[in-house]
Each structure stands twice: as C-alpha cells, then as structure tokens.
Design a protein around this motif. Structure first.
Motif, PDB file in Angstrom:
ATOM      1  N   GLY A   1       1.753   5.268  -7.872  1.00 19.74           N
ATOM      2  CA  GLY A   1      -0.177   4.992  -8.708  1.00 19.74           C
ATOM      3  C   GLY A   1      -0.355   3.903  -8.829  1.00 19.74           C
ATOM      4  O   GLY A   1       0.159   3.160  -8.728  1.00 19.74           O
ATOM      5  N   LEU A   2      -1.303   3.775  -9.731  1.00 15.33           N
ATOM      6  CA  LEU A   2      -1.923   2.205  -9.797  1.00 15.33           C
ATOM      7  C   LEU A   2      -3.024   2.508 -10.572  1.00 15.33           C
ATOM      8  O   LEU A   2      -3.926   3.811 -10.937  1.00 15.33           O
ATOM      9  N   GLN A   3      -2.921   1.913 -11.994  1.00 15.55           N
ATOM     10  CA  GLN A   3      -4.312   1.525 -12.707  1.00 15.55           C
ATOM     11  C   GLN A   3      -4.223   0.137 -13.016  1.00 15.55           C
ATOM     12  O   GLN A   3      -3.930  -0.852 -13.030  1.00 15.55           O
TER      13      GLN A   3
ATOM     14  N   THR B   1       1.056  -1.179   0.108  1.00 16.87           N
ATOM     15  CA  THR B   1      -0.100   0.165   0.193  1.00 16.87           C
ATOM     16  C   THR B   1       0.849   0.957  -0.377  1.00 16.87           C
ATOM     17  O   THR B   1       0.428   2.935  -0.476  1.00 16.87           O
TER      18      THR B   1
ATOM     19  N   LEU C   1       8.324   6.283   1.822  1.00 12.89           N
ATOM     20  CA  LEU C   1       7.555   5.289   1.153  1.00 12.89           C
ATOM     21  C   LEU C   1       6.289   6.262   2.666  1.00 12.89           C
ATOM     22  O   LEU C   1       6.400   6.558   3.785  1.00 12.89           O
TER      23      LEU C   1
ATOM     24  N   TYR D   1      -3.102  -5.084  -5.660  1.00 19.84           N
ATOM     25  CA  TYR D   1      -3.514  -4.261  -6.673  1.00 19.84           C
ATOM     26  C   TYR D   1      -4.485  -5.286  -7.690  1.00 19.84           C
ATOM     27  O   TYR D   1      -5.484  -4.353  -9.011  1.00 19.84           O
TER      28      TYR D   1
ATOM     29  N   VAL E   1       2.274   1.750  -3.638  1.00 20.58           N
ATOM     30  CA  VAL E   1       1.075   2.347  -4.379  1.00 20.58           C
ATOM     31  C   VAL E   1       1.019   4.283  -4.518  1.00 20.58           C
ATOM     32  O   VAL E   1       0.513   4.783  -5.332  1.00 20.58           O
ATOM     33  N   LEU E   2       1.242   4.140  -2.875  1.00 23.10           N
ATOM     34  CA  LEU E   2       0.811   5.269  -2.263  1.00 23.10           C
ATOM     35  C   LEU E   2       2.002   6.646  -3.277  1.00 23.10           C
ATOM     36  O   LEU E   2       1.708   7.703  -3.734  1.00 23.10           O
TER      37      LEU E   2
END
Lengths: 474, 474
Positions: free
Chosen positions: A177-179, A170, A314, A205, A173-174
């Motif tokens: 990013g994520l798609q 997590t 992070l 994800y 991803v912060l």
C-alpha cells in the motif's frame, strides 16, 4: 518510453518533502534542481550521457544528489561497496571499465592507488556546462550496476534497468500500500539494492526518505517511537538492536509506524515475538541484487502463522521450484519484470536467465498455500549482518598465498551477525595464522575475513574431488 | 511475461473480499473458481483461447464472472454498450468479426435479429470441458475492445491490452495511494473504460468492488454516508445527484470515504463547493477509451485552486500541447504505456499514434505549473451524462433519410445531462419532424437522439464547404 523519474516527480509534486538528513529537509523540486546543477558540473568535467561511471560515498545527501545527477545523464552507475578492500574495488573498476570514479572526499583512502577519481568536493565547486536532459528513459536502460559473487567467487556486475526498478517499486506498492505522507527510514547502504530501491520508491511514490549515514540505533529507535518514519528496511541484526533499544526504554513503536521490511536471510522467531510485543509489524522478504530488491514478502499478519516463510511473490512476479525432490524441495526460480537482463564485464556473455527464469541457486519449497520457504542459501552463501559472503571468494584469496595448498570456507552461527566465515587450510609450508589473516586483509573486505583459520590435513571432498563445504562445519 | 491477474490475485489474497452486489459478497478465490468453471463451460460451447467475442449484460456478478472467464481464455472482449441501437450493435459485430456474442438473458432484445448469441443462462447450465489456463499473459495481448467514434462518425474498435490496463492501474495507485481495505463503488457501466478499469484495479490492488446494476442514488448515497465504500467514479450528472441527496438528508460522507474520481468532462464549480461542504473529496480526471482510463488527475487538494483543470499526468504518462497558439493552446497529445496500440476492423491499418503520441483532437493548455486545462473537446464532441456523442454520427444517420439534404448537429447545455445534441436539417422534400425522430430511433442509441430537430435553409459552412458546427449553436 517512460518519464525521467526525477523530472516527473519534481513536476508532479514539487513541494512535497523528498529527503531528510539530520536537521535538514529537501523537497523534490530542490533535489531536482541540485541534481541538474550537479549533472551540469559533471558534464563540464567531461562525463557524457550514457557513460559508465563508478560511485562511492557514505549515505549522505551529497551521494543522493550525485546519484540523481547521474540518472539525469543516463549514466550506468557502478555502485561501489564502501566495505570492500582496495583489491576488490580494483577488480570491479577493471571489470566494469568505468570511465571515472566519483568519490566522497572521506572515502578517497578506500580506493586503490592507481585510480584517478573525481572528488565530490571538486565536482560541487566546478563550473557548469549546458546540457539537454532527456525527459524520457527506455525500460531497457541500465540505471545501476551492483557486483555480487557467485559460486565461482568472481563477482559479477549485475545490471538493474529502469524497467527492473519500476517493476520492483510498483509490485511492492501493490503489496504494502501507499499513502502520500509515508516516510522510509534508510539506514541500509545506498550501494546495496536494499538502500538504492528506497530512493527509487521515493521517486515513484512521492514519499520522503529519512536518511542516516550509519546505523545510529539510538536516533533510529527514537524516530520509530515518536518520529516521522512509517517504513524501514532492516536485516535480522539491526532489527534486534532496535528491539533491544525499545525494550530498554520500555517504549513502543508509534502508531504512525507501519512496517519493517526484513531482508537478508531469516529473522529468528524470538525477534518476531519481541517485535509483536512492541507493536512493530515485521514483513520478511526474499530478494537479491539480481531481482532489484524483493521478489517475495510475507504479510506481517502472517508473521506468526508462517514462521520462517518469506511469503508470496509480489503481484508481477512468479516463483517456481525446479526439480523438486519428494518433499517438494528444489532450486528456487524467479521470473518477472524485476529480473536483471544480465551482467557486464567478463560475464556479459553469460545469460542470467533460462527461458526467462532466474535460477537462484537457493533451495526452498512452496507450502500448500503457496508460501515460500527458503531452506538453504545458494552455493553455501554466508549472510553476515545482511552482507552476502561467498566462500569461494575467500578460498580464492587464501589459495593465492604460496604457503596454502587447499582452502575451504564455511559459515558458522554468530550471535551478533547471524553468521561469520571460518576457513580451513591445508598447508604446503609452515606459516603463522596471523600472517594468513594479514594476507586476507589486503584482499578482502573486513566482514569477509575469516573469524578463525584452522589448519588441517585434508578437506572433505566428494568423489569428483569437489569440496563439501557443509561437511566443514561438522 | 506477466501473471494472469485473476489466478495471481486468488493465489496472493484468496480470502479477501473481491465483490459485493446487494446482500452477497465473493472472495477472490470464489470469483476465480466461478470464472474458471465458466471458462470450462465456454470451452464446451466451442469458444477457443484467443477468440474475439462480444459481451453484453447489465452490471451484475454474472457479467463480472463472464468477463473473468474470458480473461482466463485470453479472449479479446468486445464490450457492447447496452444503450446502443440494434443498427449500431450490428455495425460493431460486423466490424469486429466477433465469433460469438455472450449476452445476459435480459438483454437479448437489444441485439439485432440476425445475431445468434449465447445466453448467460445457457452457458451457466452447460457442461464443462477441460482446459489449460495460461498462468502468464503477454503485455501485448488485447484484453478488451471498446468502440468509440471520431470525427468521421464511424466508430473505431480500440484495443486495450494487458500492458495498457496494468500501466493505468499502477500509475493511478502512485497518484491516489492504496490500502488493503479500500473499496470501489462501481455504478458506471462495465462496458465503458470507467467501469472496466475498476475491475482491473480490483484484481491488481486486491480491493473489493461494490457493484450496482443501475445508478440507485438512494442506496449509493447511503453507502457513502455510512457504508463500506472508499472510492467512486462519477460524472458531473451523477455527482450532482449524490450531492443533492446528501444535502436533502443533511448528511455527510463518512470519514472512511476517500475520493470521487470525476471523469467525462468538467465538473461545475458549484458542485465542487457543495462537495467540499459535504466532506466529499473530488478529483477531476481526463481520460478516454484510447488511454484505458485516466491520463491526468487533479489532486483533490488542488480542486479549488485549480478550478477547471484536469490536473497533472499520472506518473508514467506524458502530456504535451501540439502546435500551441500564442496563448499556449493547442491539441492535447498523450504518450505512455497506457495508450492503445491501435484499432481493429476497418481501422486496423490506421495508426493510433504518431511517434508514440496520441493526438486526442481535444484542445487545451498547460498552465505555468503544468496543470492541464481542457478547453474544447475533440471534434465538437458532445458529452451527455458521461457518454460521448459525436455529431458526425448523428448527421450520418439523418443524411441517409431520403428527405434530408444536409444535416448539422451540435450540443447545447442541459441542466440534467451537461449537454444534449440538437440537429439542423436542410430538406429535399417535406417531412414531419416526428418522422425524422422515429427514423433516428431506429439507428441511434437513445442518448444520441437529437433533443430538437430544426429545419433551416442553409447550414453555416466555411470556404472549403466544411460544416462549422460551432456556428450552429449561435
């Protein structure tokens, strides 16, 4: 309580692609079904929920399914490094007290002779017992165990919990990013946290992993040029090989490709410049087994302005420098939900942290803006092609030879691997270098065998008779 | 321990834009500095770390800075709803035992007369005391408290912890993805979890919030057509107004715009069809104060195939149906790290969960694929323009009037607001309806005042004399 990652992902996005290997692709639903079947087969063979088991195999779908099956059974997985010697594996099996070894058929020769493993092929053909799969996992449950050496040279089995892995995924991803259609190319070993964390991120994800069982530079480069991949984890050596291939082909990374995460030591400036010319974004990271992957990552837009930096922590992590000198340099300490709760086996009583802080042994500083610079790896650590080599481990092997009185190991720069180990020995009695090398081969993984053994009269030591490994280099 | 969100975000991405309001934009560094200054001013006024304080103000930057200042001081913030009556606010102040009320100057008239608040203007002009801001927060620390009513009609102060908010924000990102330049349009109240959670996501994601202090449909629609916004939280009523405006202008959502999160009750099918024609992706959600925002969200690609569904749970959450009937319908129960640990004040002893499960009182079912359908809101809940109205709360007010013997309230459909409350009363003595309405206005927020009061001889009750509110409707 948190959901079983595999069940939850298969429930939420059953039809999304989860894994590609060569020409074949599996959805999350398919991986879930296959891994439940495998968990039933493991149960029929006597494996119980929560058992500590060892696993070894090449990075193929069979291994992924076996790992997910063990997760369903909430087993503690000791991820065996395929490059280790039989003696090193024997140590890990003995120390971890794993109740069984699950091994890919092609890896059976790597095991010590006294081990009695279960072959993947036998498991896959076995009968199925009924099981109740827990829909929930506790944050404190140990998912994986990876051995890493320290200053003593005795490898320690590091616990990586559900909470550690979730926090790592997590926090990452912060940062990046994520798609939904992101795809991670995995050509790093699944028995390392670099590869294992790609599987965890895939489950959390809902992203696909494109898996390679070896570093097939041609196929991987082609994928980066016009394939499905958006992210990849590399070390400096593999990055260079990709750069070289793209340059040879006068090709660039596809516009779909987003980011290379480069771990396992610093990436030379020259590589960064070449990557930029090829439209390949590179983010340098600082991570380790004890932190279930990245602690800090340098944003790719800062790659050139902060050369040599491993970036900022992070979001959920903290970094501080213990006992800094006047230049601000000191030991790098890490805190956060991604830090291991501790070890198993003979180091089970040893605390991994002090007041929640992991003392890494690495030396570094934070610049005015809070970017981390790692200037010296812990305990003379040698990083060779992304693998950690602890000098003490090699020295310990040399010292068990009857002809060797003293031994000292250090790393020297190597164009291909970044660094390689070399050894200095003081002899008790005459012996051929070749004999010493053959002795090392029995006890050490190939990448740990000294590239050179030099006979000397005396090793550099300090007043307390402590070996000064840095002086060996000179 | 987890990092202080504001300090961490300002450290990681100081120069990224954090907030836009009208023509002005602030970076994360600027918001951090302003909120630290404000925290110093609050400290000079006697507010201590960890104090429970009440806050009220319109959705303007001043309020955001005040909220962040309170976060720096680790205060428990009672978020006062600006639409409440003085009597309702007095109840929350008394129940929460807030040590002070911070209030925007323009809202001072909303407070009960005996309250002694600190005006934003006075705080902003005040001197600064020195403070030590904690760099770390505990998961269990209460960040915000929001009052929500239940079947009894007595509003309960719901704790929302650091852990609740973090879990909500991270689970949401795993569902809808993230890019660094995502921008959330906030025109929902910051005192509701719908608005407050936008601030939390902004801090965790490093995304900008574009803030509106009222639902300015023209400006908001223009932003969706060609502005900076990528995401927006709406309820059915506000969605319809945006659809109407876009249709009037023959305009579509910009290609930059990604998603409308629609909460607070179901969105009519017709709206979904119209949104689709305007290239506006709508994701229906199911959330509540006790779960710090979304528990389930329907992917926009499923919007038409699963009409009426609130989707699947977010990754870390679980949903089950308690005591389902033969059609699988029963009480919706929720479990996960986003669920409140409980209440404050007079309900502090009441457990929010049973074995970790929150019993919502809402009735619903999960279809074959695990999609949630909410078929009846808890305890005859009336949802009017996204605000929850509990019939018992209005009935309790009516029953305190000397002329009223019995009272029953239910919701009826309303084109503009979705639903509005109406009341049925049995009288002890003669009284004008207007007098009863004036009485309600003294004790209830405007949106809770019955649109109609009907005098009747008898209310429908069951054998146990329990009011059958559903029968009122007929």
């Amino acid at each position: 309580m948190y959901p079983n990652w595999i069940l939850q992902r298969a429930y939420l996005t059953p039809l999304r692609n989860a894994l590609t290997y060569k020409e074949q692709t599996w959805t999350f639903q398919q991986l879930n079904e296959l891994s439940i079947q495998r968990a039933r087969q493991l149960t029929a063979l006597g494996i119980k929920q929560g058992d500590r088991i060892a696993i070894m195999g090449p990075s193929k779908p069979e291994l992924v399914i076996m790992i997910y099956a063990c997760m369903h059974l909430q087993c503690e997985m000791v991820m065996l490094n395929r490059r280790l010697s039989q003696a090193e594996i024997a140590y890990q099996l003995e120390d971890s007290e794993a109740v069984v070894i699950l091994i890919a058929d092609e890896d059976i020769e790597k095991l010590p002779s006294h081990a009695s493993p279960l072959l993947f092929s036998a498991i896959e053909k076995g009968t199925e017992a009924s099981i109740v799969i827990s829909k929930e996992w506790s944050l404190h449950q140990t998912t994986s165990i990876m051995y890493t050496s320290g200053t003593t040279g005795f490898p320690k089995g590091v616990r990586q919990t559900v909470g550690n892995h979730q926090a790592s995924a997590t926090a990452s991803v912060l940062n990046i990013g994520l798609q939904a259609d992101d795809t991670w190319l995995c050509a790093v070993p699944l028995f390392h946290i670099s590869g294992f964390s790609i599987l965890v991120r895939s489950l959390l994800y809902g992203n696909k992993v494109h898996l390679y069982d070896y570093f097939d530079v041609e196929a991987i480069s082609q994928n980066i040029i016009d394939g499905d991949v958006t992210h990849m984890s590399v070390v400096a050596v593999t990055l260079e090989r990709i750069l070289h291939t793209l340059e040879q082909r006068s090709a660039q990374a596809s516009s779909r490709f987003k980011l290379m995460l480069a771990g396992g030591g610093p990436v030379p400036v020259d590589y960064l410049k070449r990557a930029k010319a090829l439209h390949l974004a590179v983010a340098q990271t600082y991570g380790m087994t004890e932190t279930s992957s990245q602690t800090a990552t340098l944003a790719s837009e800062d790659a050139m302005s902060k050369i040599g930096s491993a970036g900022k922590p992070l979001f959920f992590n903290q970094i501080r420098i213990a006992e800094p000198n006047l230049s601000g340099e000191g030991e790098i300490c890490i805190r956060g939900p991604h830090v291991t709760p501790g070890y198993i086996g003979r180091f089970a009583q040893k605390s991994a942290t002090v007041d929640g802080w992991l003392y890494t042994g690495d030396i570094g500083y934070l610049d005015d803006e809070g970017y981390l610079f790692v200037i010296d790896r812990r305990a003379d650590l040698i990083i060779s092609g992304g693998e950690n080599i602890y000098p003490a481990e090699i020295e310990n092997v040399l010292l068990t030879h009857p002809a060797v009185k003293e031994a000292g190991v250090c790393g020297i720069d190597d164009e291909q691997w970044g660094q390689v180990p070399i050894a200095f020995v003081v002899l008790k009695e005459q012996i051929q270098i070749d004999q010493l090398l053959a002795f090392c081969q029995k006890f050490l993984a190939r990448y740990k065998i000294p590239k050179k053994i030099i006979i000397t009269d005396k090793l550099p030591r300090n007043g307390a008779n402590k070996l000064l490994r840095r002086k060996l280099k000179q």
